[in-house]
Design a protein around this motif. Structure first.
Motif, PDB file in Angstrom:
ATOM      1  N   GLU A  61      49.181  33.852  43.910  1.00 19.10           N
ATOM      2  CA  GLU A  61      48.228  34.829  43.375  1.00 19.10           C
ATOM      3  C   GLU A  61      48.870  36.207  43.258  1.00 19.10           C
ATOM      4  O   GLU A  61      48.611  36.931  42.296  1.00 19.10           O
ATOM      5  CB  GLU A  61      46.966  34.880  44.239  1.00 19.10           C
ATOM      6  CG  GLU A  61      45.888  35.793  43.689  1.00 19.10           C
ATOM      7  CD  GLU A  61      45.486  35.498  42.247  1.00 19.10           C
ATOM      8  OE1 GLU A  61      45.355  36.463  41.471  1.00 19.10           O
ATOM      9  OE2 GLU A  61      45.309  34.327  41.894  1.00 19.10           O
ATOM     10  N   LYS A  62      49.714  36.575  44.211  1.00 17.76           N
ATOM     11  CA  LYS A  62      50.383  37.878  44.127  1.00 17.76           C
ATOM     12  C   LYS A  62      51.375  37.906  42.973  1.00 17.76           C
ATOM     13  O   LYS A  62      51.529  38.927  42.305  1.00 17.76           O
ATOM     14  CB  LYS A  62      51.078  38.215  45.441  1.00 17.76           C
ATOM     15  CG  LYS A  62      50.126  38.698  46.498  1.00 17.76           C
ATOM     16  CD  LYS A  62      50.868  39.357  47.624  1.00 17.76           C
ATOM     17  CE  LYS A  62      49.885  40.003  48.577  1.00 17.76           C
ATOM     18  NZ  LYS A  62      50.554  40.801  49.581  1.00 17.76           N
ATOM     19  N   MET A  64      51.031  36.156  40.205  1.00 16.63           N
ATOM     20  CA  MET A  64      50.190  36.249  39.017  1.00 16.63           C
ATOM     21  C   MET A  64      49.652  37.665  38.832  1.00 16.63           C
ATOM     22  O   MET A  64      49.611  38.177  37.710  1.00 16.63           O
ATOM     23  CB  MET A  64      49.034  35.251  39.107  1.00 16.63           C
ATOM     24  CG  MET A  64      49.470  33.805  38.966  1.00 16.63           C
ATOM     25  SD  MET A  64      48.149  32.612  39.253  1.00 16.63           S
ATOM     26  CE  MET A  64      46.970  33.053  37.978  1.00 16.63           C
ATOM     27  N   SER A  65      49.246  38.302  39.919  1.00 18.01           N
ATOM     28  CA  SER A  65      48.695  39.651  39.851  1.00 18.01           C
ATOM     29  C   SER A  65      49.729  40.642  39.330  1.00 18.01           C
ATOM     30  O   SER A  65      49.421  41.478  38.473  1.00 18.01           O
ATOM     31  CB  SER A  65      48.203  40.062  41.235  1.00 18.01           C
ATOM     32  OG  SER A  65      47.797  41.399  41.234  1.00 18.01           O
ATOM     33  N   GLY A  66      50.947  40.552  39.840  1.00 18.93           N
ATOM     34  CA  GLY A  66      51.998  41.461  39.390  1.00 18.93           C
ATOM     35  C   GLY A  66      52.362  41.250  37.937  1.00 18.93           C
ATOM     36  O   GLY A  66      52.569  42.209  37.184  1.00 18.93           O
ATOM     37  N   ARG A  68      50.375  39.824  35.691  1.00 20.26           N
ATOM     38  CA  ARG A  68      49.183  40.083  34.881  1.00 20.26           C
ATOM     39  C   ARG A  68      49.186  41.515  34.344  1.00 20.26           C
ATOM     40  O   ARG A  68      48.810  41.759  33.200  1.00 20.26           O
ATOM     41  CB  ARG A  68      47.924  39.819  35.709  1.00 20.26           C
ATOM     42  CG  ARG A  68      46.637  39.879  34.925  1.00 20.26           C
ATOM     43  CD  ARG A  68      45.421  39.555  35.790  1.00 20.26           C
ATOM     44  NE  ARG A  68      45.404  38.154  36.177  1.00 20.26           N
ATOM     45  CZ  ARG A  68      45.451  37.706  37.431  1.00 20.26           C
ATOM     46  NH1 ARG A  68      45.489  38.554  38.443  1.00 20.26           N
ATOM     47  NH2 ARG A  68      45.432  36.423  37.689  1.00 20.26           N
ATOM     48  N   LYS A  69      49.617  42.455  35.161  1.00 20.33           N
ATOM     49  CA  LYS A  69      49.659  43.858  34.734  1.00 20.33           C
ATOM     50  C   LYS A  69      50.609  44.035  33.555  1.00 20.33           C
ATOM     51  O   LYS A  69      50.312  44.774  32.618  1.00 20.33           O
ATOM     52  CB  LYS A  69      50.096  44.748  35.898  1.00 20.33           C
ATOM     53  CG  LYS A  69      49.081  44.809  37.015  1.00 20.33           C
ATOM     54  CD  LYS A  69      49.630  45.528  38.219  1.00 20.33           C
ATOM     55  CE  LYS A  69      48.685  45.384  39.396  1.00 20.33           C
ATOM     56  NZ  LYS A  69      49.283  45.830  40.651  1.00 20.33           N
ATOM     57  N   GLN A  72      49.008  42.747  30.165  1.00 26.40           N
ATOM     58  CA  GLN A  72      47.774  43.312  29.619  1.00 26.40           C
ATOM     59  C   GLN A  72      47.926  43.567  28.122  1.00 26.40           C
ATOM     60  O   GLN A  72      48.911  44.133  27.669  1.00 26.40           O
ATOM     61  CB  GLN A  72      47.423  44.615  30.323  1.00 26.40           C
ATOM     62  CG  GLN A  72      46.816  44.407  31.686  1.00 26.40           C
ATOM     63  CD  GLN A  72      46.435  45.716  32.356  1.00 26.40           C
ATOM     64  OE1 GLN A  72      47.051  46.741  32.134  1.00 26.40           O
ATOM     65  NE2 GLN A  72      45.415  45.656  33.190  1.00 26.40           N
ATOM     66  N   GLU A  78      45.323  32.951  31.525  1.00 24.76           N
ATOM     67  CA  GLU A  78      45.403  32.729  32.973  1.00 24.76           C
ATOM     68  C   GLU A  78      46.161  31.438  33.270  1.00 24.76           C
ATOM     69  O   GLU A  78      46.885  31.351  34.251  1.00 24.76           O
ATOM     70  CB  GLU A  78      44.000  32.674  33.594  1.00 24.76           C
ATOM     71  CG  GLU A  78      43.351  34.027  33.759  1.00 24.76           C
ATOM     72  CD  GLU A  78      44.103  34.937  34.727  1.00 24.76           C
ATOM     73  OE1 GLU A  78      44.396  34.510  35.853  1.00 24.76           O
ATOM     74  OE2 GLU A  78      44.405  36.069  34.337  1.00 24.76           O
TER      75      GLU A  78
END
Length: 161
Positions: A61-62, A64-66, A68-69, A72, A78
């Motif tokens: 998840e981390k 993916m989060s990094g 994902r930014k 944008q 996803e």
């Protein structure tokens, strides 16, 4: 493994199966005292050593989060991010170590992100590799163009054969 029913300190493995992703093992167990059956899932631990020296468990998840930014406004789903995070985890696990630096995770992110979306790759690389000047961006773009040209040349040679 303690029995979840009677808290007996031992259990017997009846069956073991690898999970679909191959990263964990599902074991069916039976308690020799009460006869209760239960399942466990075992995974090899993978810890991340952060720049501050703090150690924490690896998290898809981390990743993916990094990423994902950086994605944008780009046509990245996803599902794409999930596959990228899985590829990164597999690459990191192939090192065979139980602890890995955040720097190595960043290096593992760059190739699949480049395949996924080159603009997101440039955004991520600019932060991860600490681009300081326009020259840093120009060098990264020049490398992408050179790789595109080499791929086109290889494809035209293959077409001629």
């Amino acid at each position: 493994m303690h029995c979840p029913f009677c808290r007996h300190a031992d259990s017997r493995v009846i069956d073991s199966r690898t999970s679909d992703d191959g990263l964990s093992i599902r074991r069916r167990r039976q308690c020799p005292q009460c006869g209760g059956r239960f399942s466990t899932i075992e995974t090899a631990s993978l810890n991340v050593i952060k720049r501050s020296g703090v150690i924490e468990p690896f998290s898809r998840e981390k990743v993916m989060s990094g990423v994902r930014k950086a994605c944008q406004g780009r046509p990245v789903t996803e599902g794409d991010l999930g596959l990228l995070a899985q590829a990164v985890e597999e690459t990191v696990r192939q090192t065979g170590t139980s602890q890995i630096d955040t720097n190595e995770i960043g290096l593992a992110i760059l190739p699949p992100l480049r395949e996924l979306d080159e603009i997101a790759y440039l955004r991520f690389a600019s932060v991860y590799q600490a681009f300081d000047t326009l020259d840093d961006f120009e060098a990264a773009i020049a490398q992408l163009r050179a790789d595109h040209d080499a791929a086109r040349a290889a494809a035209s040679v293959a077409d001629e054969v």
